[in-house]
Design a protein around this motif. Structure first.
Motif, PDB file in Angstrom:
ATOM      1  N   SER A 195    -101.144 -10.148   6.469  1.00  0.00           N
ATOM      2  CA  SER A 195    -101.772 -10.764   5.303  1.00  0.00           C
ATOM      3  C   SER A 195    -100.954 -11.996   4.964  1.00  0.00           C
ATOM      4  O   SER A 195     -99.750 -12.034   5.253  1.00  0.00           O
ATOM      5  N   ASP A 196    -101.581 -12.965   4.325  1.00  0.00           N
ATOM      6  CA  ASP A 196    -100.786 -14.086   3.845  1.00  0.00           C
ATOM      7  C   ASP A 196     -99.723 -13.603   2.859  1.00  0.00           C
ATOM      8  O   ASP A 196     -98.694 -14.260   2.682  1.00  0.00           O
ATOM      9  N   ALA A 197     -99.954 -12.416   2.240  1.00  0.00           N
ATOM     10  CA  ALA A 197     -98.939 -11.828   1.349  1.00  0.00           C
ATOM     11  C   ALA A 197     -97.625 -11.601   2.105  1.00  0.00           C
ATOM     12  O   ALA A 197     -96.543 -11.674   1.516  1.00  0.00           O
ATOM     13  N   GLY A 198     -97.724 -11.344   3.394  1.00  0.00           N
ATOM     14  CA  GLY A 198     -96.526 -11.118   4.215  1.00  0.00           C
ATOM     15  C   GLY A 198     -95.813 -12.399   4.593  1.00  0.00           C
ATOM     16  O   GLY A 198     -94.703 -12.374   5.125  1.00  0.00           O
ATOM     17  N   ARG A 199     -96.467 -13.537   4.380  1.00  0.00           N
ATOM     18  CA  ARG A 199     -95.842 -14.822   4.709  1.00  0.00           C
ATOM     19  C   ARG A 199     -95.294 -15.494   3.456  1.00  0.00           C
ATOM     20  O   ARG A 199     -94.245 -16.106   3.491  1.00  0.00           O
ATOM     21  N   GLU A 257     -97.906  -7.275  -5.564  1.00  0.00           N
ATOM     22  CA  GLU A 257     -98.004  -6.619  -4.257  1.00  0.00           C
ATOM     23  C   GLU A 257     -96.656  -6.646  -3.533  1.00  0.00           C
ATOM     24  O   GLU A 257     -96.586  -6.976  -2.346  1.00  0.00           O
ATOM     25  N   ALA A 258     -95.583  -6.296  -4.255  1.00  0.00           N
ATOM     26  CA  ALA A 258     -94.235  -6.431  -3.680  1.00  0.00           C
ATOM     27  C   ALA A 258     -94.061  -5.599  -2.418  1.00  0.00           C
ATOM     28  O   ALA A 258     -93.631  -6.124  -1.371  1.00  0.00           O
ATOM     29  N   VAL A 259     -94.364  -4.321  -2.488  1.00  0.00           N
ATOM     30  CA  VAL A 259     -94.077  -3.440  -1.347  1.00  0.00           C
ATOM     31  C   VAL A 259     -95.100  -3.671  -0.233  1.00  0.00           C
ATOM     32  O   VAL A 259     -94.757  -3.674   0.952  1.00  0.00           O
ATOM     33  N   TYR A 260     -96.352  -3.901  -0.626  1.00  0.00           N
ATOM     34  CA  TYR A 260     -97.388  -4.242   0.368  1.00  0.00           C
ATOM     35  C   TYR A 260     -96.987  -5.513   1.118  1.00  0.00           C
ATOM     36  O   TYR A 260     -97.068  -5.576   2.348  1.00  0.00           O
ATOM     37  N   SER A 261     -96.514  -6.527   0.367  1.00  0.00           N
ATOM     38  CA  SER A 261     -96.089  -7.788   1.006  1.00  0.00           C
ATOM     39  C   SER A 261     -94.926  -7.544   1.953  1.00  0.00           C
ATOM     40  O   SER A 261     -94.870  -8.119   3.050  1.00  0.00           O
ATOM     41  N   ALA A 262     -93.997  -6.677   1.526  1.00  0.00           N
ATOM     42  CA  ALA A 262     -92.855  -6.343   2.393  1.00  0.00           C
ATOM     43  C   ALA A 262     -93.353  -5.700   3.688  1.00  0.00           C
ATOM     44  O   ALA A 262     -92.858  -6.008   4.784  1.00  0.00           O
ATOM     45  N   CYS A 263     -94.343  -4.819   3.561  1.00  0.00           N
ATOM     46  CA  CYS A 263     -94.900  -4.167   4.768  1.00  0.00           C
ATOM     47  C   CYS A 263     -95.569  -5.200   5.665  1.00  0.00           C
ATOM     48  O   CYS A 263     -95.412  -5.175   6.892  1.00  0.00           O
ATOM     49  N   LYS A 264     -96.329  -6.110   5.064  1.00  0.00           N
ATOM     50  CA  LYS A 264     -97.065  -7.083   5.871  1.00  0.00           C
ATOM     51  C   LYS A 264     -96.099  -8.073   6.541  1.00  0.00           C
ATOM     52  O   LYS A 264     -96.361  -8.542   7.650  1.00  0.00           O
ATOM     53  N   GLY A 265     -94.985  -8.379   5.846  1.00  0.00           N
ATOM     54  CA  GLY A 265     -93.929  -9.180   6.492  1.00  0.00           C
ATOM     55  C   GLY A 265     -93.318  -8.394   7.642  1.00  0.00           C
ATOM     56  O   GLY A 265     -93.015  -8.946   8.718  1.00  0.00           O
ATOM     57  N   GLY A 266     -93.157  -7.086   7.440  1.00  0.00           N
ATOM     58  CA  GLY A 266     -92.637  -6.219   8.497  1.00  0.00           C
ATOM     59  C   GLY A 266     -93.566  -6.182   9.701  1.00  0.00           C
ATOM     60  O   GLY A 266     -93.110  -6.155  10.852  1.00  0.00           O
ATOM     61  N   VAL A 267     -94.862  -6.215   9.442  1.00  0.00           N
ATOM     62  CA  VAL A 267     -95.842  -6.209  10.545  1.00  0.00           C
ATOM     63  C   VAL A 267     -95.706  -7.486  11.376  1.00  0.00           C
ATOM     64  O   VAL A 267     -95.838  -7.462  12.609  1.00  0.00           O
ATOM     65  N   ALA A 282     -92.873  -9.195  11.828  1.00  0.00           N
ATOM     66  CA  ALA A 282     -91.655  -9.019  12.641  1.00  0.00           C
ATOM     67  C   ALA A 282     -91.896  -8.014  13.765  1.00  0.00           C
ATOM     68  O   ALA A 282     -91.412  -8.200  14.895  1.00  0.00           O
ATOM     69  N   LEU A 283     -92.648  -6.959  13.468  1.00  0.00           N
ATOM     70  CA  LEU A 283     -92.991  -5.958  14.497  1.00  0.00           C
ATOM     71  C   LEU A 283     -93.780  -6.616  15.622  1.00  0.00           C
ATOM     72  O   LEU A 283     -93.509  -6.403  16.810  1.00  0.00           O
ATOM     73  N   THR A 284     -94.747  -7.451  15.238  1.00  0.00           N
ATOM     74  CA  THR A 284     -95.582  -8.150  16.231  1.00  0.00           C
ATOM     75  C   THR A 284     -94.715  -8.946  17.196  1.00  0.00           C
ATOM     76  O   THR A 284     -94.887  -8.878  18.416  1.00  0.00           O
ATOM     77  N   LYS A 285     -93.770  -9.707  16.632  1.00  0.00           N
ATOM     78  CA  LYS A 285     -92.968 -10.605  17.472  1.00  0.00           C
ATOM     79  C   LYS A 285     -92.057  -9.810  18.406  1.00  0.00           C
ATOM     80  O   LYS A 285     -91.883 -10.171  19.578  1.00  0.00           O
ATOM     81  N   THR A 286     -91.488  -8.726  17.887  1.00  0.00           N
ATOM     82  CA  THR A 286     -90.580  -7.929  18.716  1.00  0.00           C
ATOM     83  C   THR A 286     -91.342  -7.187  19.811  1.00  0.00           C
ATOM     84  O   THR A 286     -90.913  -7.159  20.977  1.00  0.00           O
ATOM     85  N   TYR A 293    -102.608 -16.211  27.345  1.00  0.00           N
ATOM     86  CA  TYR A 293    -101.228 -16.722  27.273  1.00  0.00           C
ATOM     87  C   TYR A 293    -100.674 -16.794  25.847  1.00  0.00           C
ATOM     88  O   TYR A 293     -99.684 -17.449  25.617  1.00  0.00           O
ATOM     89  N   MET A 294    -101.343 -16.127  24.893  1.00  0.00           N
ATOM     90  CA  MET A 294    -100.805 -16.104  23.526  1.00  0.00           C
ATOM     91  C   MET A 294    -100.187 -14.741  23.262  1.00  0.00           C
ATOM     92  O   MET A 294    -100.841 -13.712  23.443  1.00  0.00           O
ATOM     93  N   THR A 295     -98.965 -14.728  22.820  1.00  0.00           N
ATOM     94  CA  THR A 295     -98.355 -13.474  22.371  1.00  0.00           C
ATOM     95  C   THR A 295     -97.290 -13.766  21.328  1.00  0.00           C
ATOM     96  O   THR A 295     -96.694 -14.840  21.327  1.00  0.00           O
ATOM     97  N   GLY A 296     -97.121 -12.820  20.393  1.00  0.00           N
ATOM     98  CA  GLY A 296     -96.120 -12.966  19.335  1.00  0.00           C
ATOM     99  C   GLY A 296     -96.504 -13.972  18.265  1.00  0.00           C
ATOM    100  O   GLY A 296     -95.644 -14.437  17.516  1.00  0.00           O
ATOM    101  N   GLN A 297     -97.796 -14.296  18.167  1.00  0.00           N
ATOM    102  CA  GLN A 297     -98.239 -15.332  17.233  1.00  0.00           C
ATOM    103  C   GLN A 297     -98.851 -14.733  15.956  1.00  0.00           C
ATOM    104  O   GLN A 297     -99.426 -13.647  15.987  1.00  0.00           O
ATOM    105  N   VAL A 298     -98.731 -15.493  14.866  1.00  0.00           N
ATOM    106  CA  VAL A 298     -99.303 -15.090  13.578  1.00  0.00           C
ATOM    107  C   VAL A 298    -100.225 -16.212  13.119  1.00  0.00           C
ATOM    108  O   VAL A 298     -99.784 -17.364  12.999  1.00  0.00           O
ATOM    109  N   ILE A 299    -101.483 -15.900  12.886  1.00  0.00           N
ATOM    110  CA  ILE A 299    -102.445 -16.947  12.516  1.00  0.00           C
ATOM    111  C   ILE A 299    -103.155 -16.545  11.227  1.00  0.00           C
ATOM    112  O   ILE A 299    -103.714 -15.443  11.128  1.00  0.00           O
ATOM    113  N   SER A 300    -103.145 -17.444  10.256  1.00  0.00           N
ATOM    114  CA  SER A 300    -103.836 -17.188   8.995  1.00  0.00           C
ATOM    115  C   SER A 300    -105.301 -17.586   9.087  1.00  0.00           C
ATOM    116  O   SER A 300    -105.640 -18.598   9.701  1.00  0.00           O
TER     117      SER A 300
END
Ligand SMILES: NC(=O)c1ccc[n+]([C@@H]2O[C@H](COP(=O)([O-])OP(=O)(O)OC[C@H]3O[C@@H](n4cnc5c(N)ncnc54)[C@H](O)[C@@H]3O)[C@@H](O)[C@H]2O)c1
Length: 257
Positions: free
Chosen positions: A151-155, A161-171, A173-177, A242-249
């Motif tokens: 979610s843009d909340a994660g960016r 939406e503090a904890v939800y935003s933290a989760c979406k930011g975590g998602v 980081a999870l994506t990239k790893t 050829y796209m991986t580890g990307q985040v698109i709004s």
């Protein structure tokens, strides 16, 4: 603006896909679009009625889908749903981690029970599902595609939406790893970050809050669920080579970071 679900072919024909939280909103739109382009879809959700409606919509349009009850906050359920996809379709090629849930409330009013529920669905859910799917991709030796709904909340954060935003930011980081770790197995992992989208998740919001958000969006409207779905399906398709580890709004320009 709705997109004609039968418009352009996108390289998912014959693929076996599992979509979480597919009984409503964006998950339903993703499932319908995948099926309209020839993928076989395991619709999963905790909402059995909504899941059945999604399957009915797909089957009545000539597509292939079935339903499996899955609570993403349970690792046991996650593993069982991946097994169900392989049993039903013979393999799994695509996982879409779409299920999500939140209550809008100031952080100072949250209680730990709410934190646990929000984290269980929005962060542990994608962790559980991704682990189960990646094990299957490696065992099949086929590679695979994972698309996560952040979610843009994660960016950029989001009031109430503090904890939800933290989760979406975590998602994110999870994506990239997972993209880094999965590449050697031909597993591509990407992330779509919707802005405000017209689904039951936002239907409960105060109209004044919706109006204020829409006013801040350069394109001055909410997204239709088909709009983030279109990008999810591209990222899940063979067309994405050829796209991986990307985040698109997909947010009408609300965030441009
Ligand atoms: N709608 C928006 O404005 C918006 C904005 C940014 C991100 N998102 C994200 O997009 C995704 C889809 O949201 P939506 O707007 O379609 O919401 P929605 O409420 O319409 O659909 C979410 C679905 O997830 C299911 N679900 C909830 N808890 C679950 C669990 N434990 N296990 C399995 N399924 C569960 C629900 O039953 C529901 O069918 C979510 O990840 C959400 O965070 C939505």
């Amino acid at each position: 603006m709705a997109i004609d679900p039968s418009s352009s072919p996108m390289g998912v024909e014959g693929r076996a896909a599992l979509v979480t939280g597919a009984g409503s909103g964006i998950g339903r739109a993703i499932s319908r679009r995948l099926a309209a382009l020839g993928a076989r879809v395991l619709v999963t959700d905790i909402n059995d009625e909504g899941g059945a409606e999604t399957v009915q919509a797909i089957v009545s349009a000539g597509g292939v889908a079935s339903f499996h009850h899955c609570d993403v906050s349970s690792y046991t359920d996650a593993q069982a749903s991946i097994r169900a996809a392989r049993d039903t379709f013979g393999s799994i090629d695509i996982l879409v981690n779409n299920a999500g849930w939140d209550v809008i409330q100031p952080f100072l009013q949250n209680d730990p029970e709410l934190w646990d529920k929000v984290i269980g669905i929005n962060l542990k859910g994608p962790i559980h599902m991704s682990r189960a799917a990646m094990e299957a991709f490696v065992e099949q030796d086929t590679g695979g595609k994972i698309v996560n709904l952040s979610s843009d909340a994660g960016r950029v954060g989001s009031l109430g939406e503090a904890v939800y935003s933290a989760c979406k930011g975590g998602v994110i980081a999870l994506t990239k790893t997972l993209a880094r770790e999965g590449a050697r197995y031909k597993i591509q992992v990407n992330c779509v970050a919707p802005g405000i989208t017209d689904t039951p998740l936002v239907a409960g919001l105060d109209q004044k809050v919706i109006d204020a958000i829409v006013k801040a969006i350069p394109m001055r409207r909410m997204a239709d669920p088909d709009e983030p779905a279109e990008l999810v399906v591209f990222l899940a398709s063979d067309s994405n080579t050829y796209m991986t580890g990307q985040v698109i709004s997909v947010s009408g320009g609300l965030t441009m970071s």
